[in-house]
Design a protein around this motif. Structure first.
Motif, PDB file in Angstrom:
ATOM      1  N   HIS A  53       0.823  -1.205   0.000  1.00 45.26           N
ATOM      2  CA  HIS A  53       0.000   0.000   0.000  1.00 45.26           C
ATOM      3  C   HIS A  53       0.861   1.260   0.000  1.00 45.26           C
ATOM      4  CE1 HIS A  53      -3.473  -2.572   1.693  1.00 45.26           C
ATOM      5  NE2 HIS A  53      -3.661  -2.356   0.409  1.00 45.26           N
ATOM      6  N   GLU A  54       2.009   1.201   0.678  1.00 44.75           N
ATOM      7  CA  GLU A  54       2.923   2.340   0.650  1.00 44.75           C
ATOM      8  C   GLU A  54       3.406   2.600  -0.776  1.00 44.75           C
ATOM      9  OE1 GLU A  54       4.216   4.400   3.079  1.00 44.75           O
ATOM     10  OE2 GLU A  54       2.968   3.562   4.665  1.00 44.75           O
ATOM     11  N   ILE A  55       3.792   1.544  -1.464  1.00 44.80           N
ATOM     12  CA  ILE A  55       4.333   1.683  -2.814  1.00 44.80           C
ATOM     13  C   ILE A  55       3.293   2.261  -3.769  1.00 44.80           C
ATOM     14  CG2 ILE A  55       5.187   0.372  -4.809  1.00 44.80           C
ATOM     15  CD1 ILE A  55       6.515  -1.531  -2.792  1.00 44.80           C
ATOM     16  N   GLU A  56       2.030   1.911  -3.558  1.00 40.80           N
ATOM     17  CA  GLU A  56       0.972   2.402  -4.450  1.00 40.80           C
ATOM     18  C   GLU A  56       0.869   3.924  -4.452  1.00 40.80           C
ATOM     19  OE1 GLU A  56      -2.626   0.462  -3.306  1.00 40.80           O
ATOM     20  OE2 GLU A  56      -2.332  -1.188  -4.705  1.00 40.80           O
ATOM     21  N   GLN A  57       1.360   4.576  -3.406  1.00 39.78           N
ATOM     22  CA  GLN A  57       1.277   6.035  -3.315  1.00 39.78           C
ATOM     23  C   GLN A  57       2.423   6.726  -4.062  1.00 39.78           C
ATOM     24  OE1 GLN A  57      -1.592   6.709  -1.765  1.00 39.78           O
ATOM     25  NE2 GLN A  57      -1.675   4.504  -1.342  1.00 39.78           N
ATOM     26  N   TRP A  58       3.375   5.970  -4.546  1.00 41.10           N
ATOM     27  CA  TRP A  58       4.577   6.539  -5.142  1.00 41.10           C
ATOM     28  C   TRP A  58       4.399   6.810  -6.636  1.00 41.10           C
ATOM     29  CZ3 TRP A  58       8.764   2.776  -2.782  1.00 41.10           C
ATOM     30  CH2 TRP A  58       8.772   2.940  -1.381  1.00 41.10           C
ATOM     31  N   SER A  59       5.365   7.506  -7.208  1.00 45.17           N
ATOM     32  CA  SER A  59       5.383   7.759  -8.651  1.00 45.17           C
ATOM     33  C   SER A  59       5.647   6.456  -9.396  1.00 45.17           C
ATOM     34  CB  SER A  59       6.481   8.768  -8.996  1.00 45.17           C
ATOM     35  OG  SER A  59       7.763   8.184  -8.765  1.00 45.17           O
ATOM     36  N   PRO A  60       5.234   6.365 -10.671  1.00 43.44           N
ATOM     37  CA  PRO A  60       5.471   5.127 -11.441  1.00 43.44           C
ATOM     38  C   PRO A  60       6.936   4.701 -11.474  1.00 43.44           C
ATOM     39  CG  PRO A  60       3.920   6.534 -12.585  1.00 43.44           C
ATOM     40  CD  PRO A  60       4.421   7.331 -11.415  1.00 43.44           C
ATOM     41  N   ARG A  61       7.835   5.659 -11.617  1.00 44.19           N
ATOM     42  CA  ARG A  61       9.257   5.316 -11.684  1.00 44.19           C
ATOM     43  C   ARG A  61       9.745   4.727 -10.363  1.00 44.19           C
ATOM     44  NH1 ARG A  61      14.125   9.410 -13.603  1.00 44.19           N
ATOM     45  NH2 ARG A  61      15.839   7.894 -13.442  1.00 44.19           N
ATOM     46  N   GLU A  64       8.352   1.206  -9.917  1.00 39.78           N
ATOM     47  CA  GLU A  64       9.075   0.217 -10.725  1.00 39.78           C
ATOM     48  C   GLU A  64      10.335  -0.251 -10.020  1.00 39.78           C
ATOM     49  OE1 GLU A  64      11.057  -0.208 -15.204  1.00 39.78           O
ATOM     50  OE2 GLU A  64      10.035   1.643 -14.604  1.00 39.78           O
ATOM     51  N   ARG A  65      11.069   0.693  -9.436  1.00 41.22           N
ATOM     52  CA  ARG A  65      12.293   0.337  -8.719  1.00 41.22           C
ATOM     53  C   ARG A  65      11.966  -0.515  -7.487  1.00 41.22           C
ATOM     54  NH1 ARG A  65      15.122   2.241  -4.393  1.00 41.22           N
ATOM     55  NH2 ARG A  65      17.386   1.905  -4.421  1.00 41.22           N
ATOM     56  N   ALA A  66      10.915  -0.140  -6.757  1.00 38.20           N
ATOM     57  CA  ALA A  66      10.534  -0.879  -5.555  1.00 38.20           C
ATOM     58  C   ALA A  66      10.141  -2.314  -5.892  1.00 38.20           C
ATOM     59  CB  ALA A  66       9.384  -0.164  -4.847  1.00 38.20           C
ATOM     60  N   TYR A  67       9.305  -2.487  -6.919  1.00 41.33           N
ATOM     61  CA  TYR A  67       8.879  -3.837  -7.292  1.00 41.33           C
ATOM     62  C   TYR A  67      10.055  -4.665  -7.799  1.00 41.33           C
ATOM     63  CZ  TYR A  67       3.956  -2.606  -6.738  1.00 41.33           C
ATOM     64  OH  TYR A  67       2.748  -2.236  -6.217  1.00 41.33           O
ATOM     65  N   ILE A  70      11.728  -5.985  -4.673  1.00 37.54           N
ATOM     66  CA  ILE A  70      10.918  -7.043  -4.068  1.00 37.54           C
ATOM     67  C   ILE A  70      11.022  -8.331  -4.873  1.00 37.54           C
ATOM     68  CG2 ILE A  70       8.551  -7.763  -3.565  1.00 37.54           C
ATOM     69  CD1 ILE A  70       7.961  -4.831  -2.859  1.00 37.54           C
ATOM     70  N   THR A  71      10.921  -8.209  -6.204  1.00 35.61           N
ATOM     71  CA  THR A  71      10.995  -9.389  -7.066  1.00 35.61           C
ATOM     72  C   THR A  71      12.335 -10.087  -6.927  1.00 35.61           C
ATOM     73  OG1 THR A  71       9.451  -8.415  -8.657  1.00 35.61           O
ATOM     74  CG2 THR A  71      10.857 -10.214  -9.445  1.00 35.61           C
ATOM     75  N   GLU A  72      13.408  -9.313  -6.842  1.00 36.98           N
ATOM     76  CA  GLU A  72      14.742  -9.891  -6.673  1.00 36.98           C
ATOM     77  C   GLU A  72      14.832 -10.666  -5.360  1.00 36.98           C
ATOM     78  OE1 GLU A  72      19.420  -8.438  -6.304  1.00 36.98           O
ATOM     79  OE2 GLU A  72      17.894  -7.056  -7.069  1.00 36.98           O
ATOM     80  N   ILE A  73      14.285 -10.105  -4.292  1.00 38.30           N
ATOM     81  CA  ILE A  73      14.301 -10.781  -2.987  1.00 38.30           C
ATOM     82  C   ILE A  73      13.453 -12.051  -3.037  1.00 38.30           C
ATOM     83  CG2 ILE A  73      13.568 -10.577  -0.578  1.00 38.30           C
ATOM     84  CD1 ILE A  73      14.315  -7.585  -0.771  1.00 38.30           C
ATOM     85  N   GLU A  74      12.287 -11.977  -3.677  1.00 40.10           N
ATOM     86  CA  GLU A  74      11.411 -13.149  -3.773  1.00 40.10           C
ATOM     87  C   GLU A  74      12.056 -14.259  -4.603  1.00 40.10           C
ATOM     88  OE1 GLU A  74       7.064 -10.924  -3.366  1.00 40.10           O
ATOM     89  OE2 GLU A  74       7.896 -11.315  -5.351  1.00 40.10           O
ATOM     90  N   GLU A  75      12.714 -13.890  -5.694  1.00 39.17           N
ATOM     91  CA  GLU A  75      13.361 -14.900  -6.533  1.00 39.17           C
ATOM     92  C   GLU A  75      14.509 -15.570  -5.792  1.00 39.17           C
ATOM     93  OE1 GLU A  75      14.448 -12.739 -10.017  1.00 39.17           O
ATOM     94  OE2 GLU A  75      12.476 -12.961 -10.966  1.00 39.17           O
ATOM     95  N   THR A 105      -2.334 -15.005  -2.293  1.00 32.35           N
ATOM     96  CA  THR A 105      -1.041 -14.569  -1.794  1.00 32.35           C
ATOM     97  C   THR A 105      -0.739 -13.157  -2.259  1.00 32.35           C
ATOM     98  OG1 THR A 105       1.347 -15.051  -1.789  1.00 32.35           O
ATOM     99  CG2 THR A 105       0.145 -15.587  -3.794  1.00 32.35           C
ATOM    100  N   ARG A 106       0.073 -12.455  -1.480  1.00 35.40           N
ATOM    101  CA  ARG A 106       0.548 -11.136  -1.872  1.00 35.40           C
ATOM    102  C   ARG A 106       1.867 -11.253  -2.646  1.00 35.40           C
ATOM    103  NH1 ARG A 106      -1.010  -6.636   1.805  1.00 35.40           N
ATOM    104  NH2 ARG A 106       1.205  -6.233   2.108  1.00 35.40           N
ATOM    105  N   ASN A 107       2.257 -12.468  -2.953  1.00 39.24           N
ATOM    106  CA  ASN A 107       3.433 -12.725  -3.766  1.00 39.24           C
ATOM    107  C   ASN A 107       3.054 -12.681  -5.249  1.00 39.24           C
ATOM    108  OD1 ASN A 107       6.113 -13.537  -4.417  1.00 39.24           O
ATOM    109  ND2 ASN A 107       6.167 -14.769  -2.544  1.00 39.24           N
ATOM    110  N   VAL A 108       4.057 -12.711  -6.140  1.00 40.45           N
ATOM    111  CA  VAL A 108       3.786 -12.604  -7.569  1.00 40.45           C
ATOM    112  C   VAL A 108       3.372 -13.956  -8.155  1.00 40.45           C
ATOM    113  CG1 VAL A 108       5.269 -10.611  -7.985  1.00 40.45           C
ATOM    114  CG2 VAL A 108       6.236 -12.924  -8.085  1.00 40.45           C
ATOM    115  N   LYS A 109       2.753 -13.912  -9.332  1.00 45.01           N
ATOM    116  CA  LYS A 109       2.286 -15.127  -9.984  1.00 45.01           C
ATOM    117  C   LYS A 109       3.431 -16.091 -10.271  1.00 45.01           C
ATOM    118  CE  LYS A 109      -0.388 -16.825 -13.947  1.00 45.01           C
ATOM    119  NZ  LYS A 109       0.624 -17.852 -14.325  1.00 45.01           N
TER     120      LYS A 109
END
Length: 219
Positions: A53-61, A64-67, A70-75, A105-109
Motif C-alpha cells: 500500500h505504501e508503494i501504491e502512493q509513489w510515482s510510477p518510476r 518500478e524500482r521498488a517492485y 521485491i521481485t529480486e528478494i522473492e526470486e 497470496t501477496r506474492n507474484v504469480k
C-alpha cells in the motif's frame, strides 16, 4: 473462541508464504531495502507499515524500482523454498473429500507457478497472486473466489499465518478464519476484533484435525 456445532464447509482458501511454505523471506530487511528511512520512522513510531500500500502512493518510476527490489528478494528466496510440514497431507485430505481448494497470496504469480511446479501438488484453483487487485487484507480476492466457486463465504474457511492480512481478509468477506501460529506470537485475547480468528492452530496437521472434528465437509 471455537464454535459448538459442526459447520458446513465446501471450500478452503490458503495463504502461501508462511502457511503452505516455510517462511523464507526476511520481511524486515525487505521493508528496509524498499522503504528506507520511511520504514525506520514508522517502526520507531509504532506505526504498522503495509509495504504494498505504501508503494501504491509513489510515482510510477519509484514503484518500478521498488517492485524490482521485491521481485529480486522473492526470486532469491525461491531457492530456499520448502513446503510446510503437513501441507501435502492436508491438501490430499481436502481433495479426497472433494471440497474446493484455493490460494490467495501477496506474492507474484511467478512464485505461485514455481510453488506448484516444485512440490508437485494438484494446483490450487483459483490461485490469486498480487497481480489481482485489491490484495489482502481486502476481502475482494476471497469474495472473487467464492463467486467463482458459486459458494457463500460462510461455507469457506480462510487459513493463513497473518492476523492483519489473512484473518482480516476472511472476516471482512464473511468467511470462517483459521490462524496458523506456529510460535505462539499472537495472543488472541488482545487482538482487535477484526483480527481475531475463529480458530488458531500451531500446524497444518492441526488444520486437518479441525476439519475432521468441527466441520461437515460437503462437496
Amino acid at each position: 473462541m471455537k464454535m459448538a456445532l459442526r459447520m458446513m464447509l465446501r471450500g478452503v482458501v490458503f495463504d502461501m508464504d508462511g502457511t503452505l511454505t516455510v517462511p523464507a523471506i526476511d520481511f524486515t530487511s525487505m521493508y528496509r531495502a524498499v522503504l528506507g528511512d520511511d520504514y525506520g520512522r514508522a517502526a520507531a513510531g509504532g506505526r504498522p507499515v503495509d509495504i504494498l500500500h505504501e508503494i501504491e502512493q509513489w510515482s510510477p518510476r519509484r514503484q518500478e524500482r521498488a517492485y524490482s527490489i521485491i521481485t529480486e528478494i522473492e526470486e532469491e528466496a525461491s531457492g530456499r523454498l520448502q513446503i510446510m510440514p503437513g501441507a501435502r497431507e492436508l491438501c490430499e485430505y481436502i481433495d479426497a473429500k472433494c471440497i474446493r481448494r484455493g490460494l490467495i497470496t501477496r506474492n507474484v504469480k511467478a512464485s505461485v507457478d514455481f510453488f506448484h511446479s516444485r512440490f508437485g501438488l494438484k494446483e490450487f484453483n483459483p490461485a490469486l497472486s498480487r497481480e489481482f487487485r485489491p490484495y489482502k487484507p481486502s476481502a475482494a480476492p476471497l469474495l472473487h473466489i467464492c463467486n467463482m466457486w458459486g459458494l457463500s463465504p460462510e461455507e469457506v474457511l480462510m487459513v493463513g499465518d497473518s492476523a492483519k492480512d489473512d484473518v482480516v481478509c476472511g472476516k471482512t468477506a464473511g468467511a470462517l478464519t483459521c490462524l496458523l501460529d506456529e510460535s505462539d506470537r499472537y495472543d488472541v485475547t488482545t487482538l482487535p476484533a477484526e483480527q481475531c480468528p475463529d480458530f488458531k492452530v500451531k500446524s497444518l496437521f492441526e488444520v486437518g484435525d479441525l476439519l475432521q472434528e468441527r466441520f461437515e465437509l460437503c462437496p
